[in-house]
Scaffold this motif. Structure first.
Motif, short mmCIF file in Angstrom:
data_model
loop_
_atom_site.label_atom_id
_atom_site.label_comp_id
_atom_site.label_asym_id
_atom_site.label_seq_id
_atom_site.Cartn_x
_atom_site.Cartn_y
_atom_site.Cartn_z
N GLU A 33 0.81 -1.22 0.00
CA GLU A 33 0.00 0.00 0.00
C GLU A 33 0.85 1.28 0.00
N HIS A 68 -0.86 5.44 7.98
CA HIS A 68 -2.05 4.64 7.67
C HIS A 68 -2.10 3.49 8.66
N HIS A 74 -5.03 0.52 10.68
CA HIS A 74 -6.36 -0.10 10.74
C HIS A 74 -6.91 0.15 12.15
N LEU A 93 -7.55 -2.79 -0.50
CA LEU A 93 -6.21 -2.24 -0.34
C LEU A 93 -5.92 -1.18 -1.41
N HIS A 100 -11.91 -0.06 6.26
CA HIS A 100 -10.47 -0.33 6.13
C HIS A 100 -9.68 0.27 7.30
ZN LIG Z 1 -4.46 -0.89 5.07
#
Ligand SMILES: [Zn+2]
Length: 231
Positions: free
Chosen positions: A75, A94, A96, A134, A159
């Motif tokens: 990613e 980033h 989760h 993703l 996500h």
């Molecule tokens: Zn992710």
């Protein structure tokens, strides 16, 4: 120079791990390379808690590993495309984040019922809704950057979250505060729903008072000391 930046990215990863934003080995922090070659980014296959400077690698704008040992996350376009779109951004995060991901799925607006949320609202948090899958292409990375716009964060529905800042400390603390704000909102929702919250005027005033660069630095330093085992 790059060693300092790698140490900062690594510390940011460990802070996010301690803040329960890890998801096994997924989630990442990056910093813009001062020489313009790309982004210094957490290597894949490690959890946040395991990251030291040696697990931070230089990834080119097109995803090639230029320096350091380790594999890059698939990613990586989240980082490269947001930084391409935003010259003011030097750090992208980033994760989760579990509370934020759960709260975003309620489609309720984030309310400034505690200090943390005032860093984001008003207006309501930006949302990326194109896919919950993703972000593996530059095109999706550009779409995500478009959803973030000129903001400091966005929910990625189904996500996680993306946050950004002008330095590693700000980008990471923004992720920490977004998750904490969502946790508080989710708890209030579970208790019957908040009945009151700061007005827009009060929230904007608190944004400057509670989350100045100096206070963000104090909170970051505290989390770093706590990680170091001093607390
Ligand atoms: Zn992710």
């Amino acid at each position: 120079m790059s060693r300092d930046l790698r140490e900062q990215v690594a510390l940011g990863c460990r802070i996010l791990g301690a803040e329960d934003q890890g998801d096994f080995v997924w989630g990442h922090v990056s910093a813009r390379d001062p020489d313009g070659r790309g982004v210094w980014m957490k290597a894949s296959t490690y959890g946040f808690e395991e990251i030291g400077a040696d697990q931070v690698i230089l990834v080119s704008w097109d995803g090639e590993v230029l320096e350091g040992e380790g594999r890059r996350h698939i990613e990586y376009p989240i980082h490269t495309e947001l930084m391409r779109a935003r010259p003011d951004v030097a750090c992208v995060v980033h994760t989760h984040a579990p509370w934020a991901t759960a709260f975003a799925s309620t489609h309720e607006p984030l309310r400034p019922i505690s200090h943390e949320a005032t860093l984001f609202v008003p207006p309501d948090v930006a949302r990326f809704t194109k896919t919950g899958d993703l972000i593996t292409s530059a095109e999706l990375g550009r779409d995500l950057a478009g959803a973030v716009g000129d903001r400091n964060a966005a929910f990625m529905l189904h996500h996680g979250i993306v946050t950004c800042g002008g330095d590693v400390r700000t980008g990471v603390m923004t992720a920490v505060l977004l998750e904490r704000a969502c946790r508080t909102n989710a708890r209030a929702a579970a208790a019957g729903g908040p009945k009151s919250w700061s007005s827009d005027e009060e929230a904007l005033s608190k944004r400057g008072r509670c989350w100045s660069p100096q206070l963000l630095e104090q909170a970051w330093d505290y989390l770093a000391r706590r990680l170091a085992g001093g607390l």
